[in-house]
Design a protein around this motif. Structure first.
Motif, short mmCIF file in Angstrom:
data_model
loop_
_atom_site.label_atom_id
_atom_site.label_comp_id
_atom_site.label_asym_id
_atom_site.label_seq_id
_atom_site.Cartn_x
_atom_site.Cartn_y
_atom_site.Cartn_z
N GLY A 8 0.83 -1.21 0.00
CA GLY A 8 0.00 0.00 0.00
C GLY A 8 0.86 1.25 0.00
O GLY A 8 1.65 1.47 0.93
N GLY A 9 0.70 2.06 -1.05
CA GLY A 9 1.50 3.28 -1.17
C GLY A 9 0.66 4.52 -0.99
O GLY A 9 0.76 5.49 -1.75
N VAL A 11 -0.59 7.46 2.17
CA VAL A 11 0.24 8.26 3.08
C VAL A 11 0.83 7.40 4.19
O VAL A 11 1.96 7.65 4.65
N ILE A 12 0.10 6.35 4.60
CA ILE A 12 0.63 5.53 5.69
C ILE A 12 1.82 4.70 5.19
O ILE A 12 2.90 4.70 5.81
N GLY A 13 1.65 4.02 4.06
CA GLY A 13 2.73 3.19 3.53
C GLY A 13 3.96 4.01 3.15
O GLY A 13 5.10 3.62 3.45
N GLU A 38 -5.41 7.14 -3.72
CA GLU A 38 -6.68 6.74 -3.10
C GLU A 38 -7.05 7.74 -2.00
O GLU A 38 -6.97 8.94 -2.22
N ALA A 44 -8.66 16.18 2.71
CA ALA A 44 -8.58 17.64 2.75
C ALA A 44 -7.24 18.14 3.28
O ALA A 44 -6.87 19.29 3.05
N ILE A 46 -6.42 18.44 6.56
CA ILE A 46 -6.53 19.22 7.81
C ILE A 46 -5.75 18.51 8.91
O ILE A 46 -5.87 17.29 9.08
N VAL A 181 -1.34 -7.19 -4.37
CA VAL A 181 -0.99 -8.38 -3.56
C VAL A 181 -2.25 -9.23 -3.47
O VAL A 181 -3.32 -8.75 -3.07
N LEU A 217 -6.84 -8.46 2.92
CA LEU A 217 -5.51 -9.08 3.13
C LEU A 217 -5.44 -9.74 4.50
O LEU A 217 -4.87 -10.84 4.63
N MET A 234 -16.16 15.47 -1.97
CA MET A 234 -15.52 16.80 -1.86
C MET A 234 -15.92 17.68 -3.03
O MET A 234 -16.13 17.18 -4.14
N LEU A 309 -12.32 6.84 -0.38
CA LEU A 309 -12.76 5.82 0.57
C LEU A 309 -11.85 5.82 1.79
O LEU A 309 -10.68 5.39 1.72
N ARG A 310 -12.39 6.35 2.90
CA ARG A 310 -11.61 6.34 4.14
C ARG A 310 -11.58 4.91 4.68
O ARG A 310 -12.58 4.20 4.62
N GLY A 339 -6.00 9.88 8.85
CA GLY A 339 -4.79 9.21 8.38
C GLY A 339 -3.69 10.14 7.92
O GLY A 339 -2.51 9.87 8.12
C1 LIG Z 1 -12.91 13.06 1.58
C2 LIG Z 1 -11.85 12.74 2.58
C3 LIG Z 1 -11.34 13.77 3.40
C4 LIG Z 1 -10.33 13.48 4.33
N1 LIG Z 1 -9.76 14.50 5.04
C5 LIG Z 1 -8.77 14.25 5.92
C6 LIG Z 1 -8.13 15.30 6.63
O1 LIG Z 1 -8.46 16.47 6.43
N2 LIG Z 1 -7.15 14.99 7.53
C7 LIG Z 1 -6.75 13.70 7.74
O2 LIG Z 1 -5.86 13.46 8.57
N3 LIG Z 1 -7.31 12.67 7.06
C8 LIG Z 1 -8.31 12.92 6.16
N4 LIG Z 1 -8.92 11.90 5.49
C9 LIG Z 1 -8.56 10.52 5.85
C10 LIG Z 1 -7.27 10.11 5.19
O3 LIG Z 1 -7.29 10.49 3.85
C11 LIG Z 1 -7.09 8.60 5.34
O4 LIG Z 1 -7.23 8.20 6.69
C12 LIG Z 1 -5.69 8.19 4.86
O5 LIG Z 1 -5.46 8.70 3.57
C13 LIG Z 1 -5.51 6.68 4.85
O6 LIG Z 1 -4.26 6.42 4.28
P1 LIG Z 1 -3.86 4.96 3.83
O7 LIG Z 1 -2.48 5.04 3.33
O8 LIG Z 1 -4.18 4.02 4.94
O9 LIG Z 1 -4.93 4.61 2.67
P2 LIG Z 1 -4.94 4.95 1.12
O10 LIG Z 1 -4.50 6.32 0.83
O11 LIG Z 1 -6.30 4.54 0.62
O12 LIG Z 1 -3.83 3.98 0.53
C14 LIG Z 1 -3.98 2.59 0.51
C15 LIG Z 1 -3.22 2.08 -0.71
O13 LIG Z 1 -3.19 0.65 -0.66
C16 LIG Z 1 -3.31 0.16 -1.98
N5 LIG Z 1 -3.78 -1.21 -1.94
C17 LIG Z 1 -4.98 -1.66 -1.49
N6 LIG Z 1 -5.06 -3.00 -1.59
C18 LIG Z 1 -3.87 -3.42 -2.10
C19 LIG Z 1 -3.34 -4.69 -2.45
N7 LIG Z 1 -4.03 -5.82 -2.28
N8 LIG Z 1 -2.09 -4.76 -2.98
C20 LIG Z 1 -1.35 -3.64 -3.17
N9 LIG Z 1 -1.82 -2.40 -2.86
C21 LIG Z 1 -3.05 -2.29 -2.32
C22 LIG Z 1 -4.29 1.13 -2.64
O14 LIG Z 1 -4.15 1.12 -4.05
C23 LIG Z 1 -3.88 2.47 -2.01
O15 LIG Z 1 -2.98 3.19 -2.82
C24 LIG Z 1 -9.87 12.16 4.50
C25 LIG Z 1 -10.37 11.15 3.66
C26 LIG Z 1 -11.34 11.43 2.71
C27 LIG Z 1 -11.81 10.34 1.79
#
Ligand SMILES: Cc1cc2nc3c(=O)[nH]c(=O)nc-3n(C[C@H](O)[C@H](O)[C@H](O)COP(=O)(O)OP(=O)(O)OC[C@H]3O[C@@H](n4cnc5c(N)ncnc54)[C@H](O)[C@@H]3O)c2cc1C
Length: 371
Positions: A8-9, A11-13, A38, A44, A46, A181, A217, A234, A309-310, A339
């Motif tokens: 997963g790439g 912000v967390i990865g 994603e 946003a 924030i 994966v 997973l 948004m 999708l959060r 996140g």
């Molecule tokens: C409209 C909206 C507004 C938001 N505003 C804020 C805010 O203001 N402040 C804040 O802190 N947070 C905010 N969030 C929440 C924040 O965006 C998420 O909590 C955060 O981006 C999650 O990061 P992530 O890396 O876990 O997920 P993601 O960014 O979704 O990344 C997961 C990645 O895993 C990959 N993946 C999935 N399955 C597989 C697989 N089987 N094999 C390989 N890759 C895979 C996907 O392609 C994706 O790139 C907001 C979210 C939304 C939707």
């Protein structure tokens, strides 16, 4: 062999890969799509105010430690990559238009006080100085209460993701796009590899940071979680002048003004499965909320709309820690609405676990098997 394979790439990865590679580990990030496109792109950006203090709970520590790290990481990313991620300590205004919202704000004020977070309740002249765009609402009596927290910040998340990816590449991280994966290979208490269309990928450690898709997973290792997608929509306005200086928060909705005049209005919380479509009803509500609060937006055209999708969890807290009894597999997912904010501290914690170093907080509240 890589020291860590990150699935997963978002912000967390990417934050984890940045931290681990900074500690000298060999890291490979695989994403089934394009890196950082994603939830982390859709958000946003924030970063609500938070402050480290003694006797802080683990959840508040994650927020406060991240809040402390963001200016440091932002400076380091700018120096290393030349990319300005738009981190700005712009301050946040909290408004209430109903008695219910005013009561909720009183609760928020108590939280700020308890955590020694700077804030003040604004009267009309103070609001006129702090955020002139809102004064009409206060003068007409529609705003029942207004607070200001100067330590709220914002990030241009798409730029932050670009900066993280560029810095990771500089540090030797392998970034592979279009690699879903599809399975895992395990041997008693360890993961050996993850299965992809191009064959197995081996590593010494594995971190699952696949956002809203993480449950799929985890089910492969027999530990289902409460992670599920929560859609957020948004609206982006294009404004010739900069109509707002601060982030405006009203309940779970907000307006975020970017430096170049764009204003974001968000967001919804919807159970729509993995469907990222926008819907006219929600977009209209967001437009109306924005234009009611800030009359200057009434003439502003909508530039773009989108949904993301959060990764939701059963209780709003993320899942951070070891996956079951697997000694070399870790999860960092389910950060729901926070996140982007929590990514740096999450990266620290998972890096400590991978490096077999003491973790600064008790991770019990974030375990997979709760609930
Ligand atoms: C409209 C909206 C507004 C938001 N505003 C804020 C805010 O203001 N402040 C804040 O802190 N947070 C905010 N969030 C929440 C924040 O965006 C998420 O909590 C955060 O981006 C999650 O990061 P992530 O890396 O876990 O997920 P993601 O960014 O979704 O990344 C997961 C990645 O895993 C990959 N993946 C999935 N399955 C597989 C697989 N089987 N094999 C390989 N890759 C895979 C996907 O392609 C994706 O790139 C907001 C979210 C939304 C939707």
């Amino acid at each position: 062999m890589d020291d860590c394979l990150v699935v997963g790439g978002g912000v967390i990865g990417l934050s984890l890969a940045y931290e681990l590679s900074g500690r000298g580990l060999r890291v490979h990030v695989v994403d089934r799509g394009v890196l950082g496109r994603e939830a982390s792109w859709a958000g946003a950006g924030i970063l609500p105010p938070a402050r480290l203090h003694r006797d802080i709970e683990p959840w508040d520590w994650l927020r406060a430690r991240s809040h402390e790290l963001y200016p440091v990481w932002s400076r380091a990313l700018l120096e290393a990559t030349g990319i300005d991620n738009g981190y700005r300590r712009c301050g946040g205004v909290y408004v209430a238009r109903s008695r219910g919202e005013a009561a909720a704000l009183a609760g928020l004020a108590a939280h700020f006080r308890q955590h020694q977070i700077e804030f003040q309740r604004l009267d009309q002249p103070q609001l006129a100085e702090c955020e002139p765009a809102l004064t009409l609402g206060m003068a007409s009596g529609r705003l029942k209460a207004v607070y200001f927290a100067p330590d709220e910040a914002q990030l241009r998340n798409p730029r932050h993701l670009q900066a993280l990816a560029a810095a990771c590449r500089q540090r030797g991280v392998r970034l592979s796009e279009g690699v879903p994966v599809r399975g895992v290979r395990r041997n008693s208490g360890r993961l050996i590899a993850v299965e992809t269309d191009a064959g197995p990928l081996f590593a010494a450690n594995f971190a699952i940071a696949s956002g809203a898709w993480t449950d799929r997973l985890l089910q492969m290792v027999g530990i289902p979680s409460g992670i599920r997608p929560v859609r957020g929509q948004m609206v982006l306005f294009r404004c010739p002048d900069r109509p707002l200086r601060r982030i405006i928060n009203e309940g779970s909705r907000y307006l975020v003004a970017r430096d170049d005049g764009f204003v974001l209005a968000g967001s919804s919380e919807e159970d729509a499965g993995f469907d990222k479509s926008t819907t006219p009803g929600v977009l209209n509500d967001l437009e109306q909320m924005a234009r009611d609060l800030v009359p200057a937006l009434r003439q502003a055209p909508v530039q773009q709309t989108w949904a993301g999708l959060r990764p939701g969890s059963i209780d709003g807290l993320p899942y951070i820690g070891r996956i079951g009894s697997l000694e070399n597999a870790f999860v960092a997912a389910g950060h729901f609405r926070s996140g982007l904010h929590l990514a740096p501290a999450t990266a620290l914690v998972i890096s400590d676990l991978i490096c077999r170093q003491p973790v600064e907080i008790d991770l019990t509240a974030f375990r997979l098997t709760r609930g």
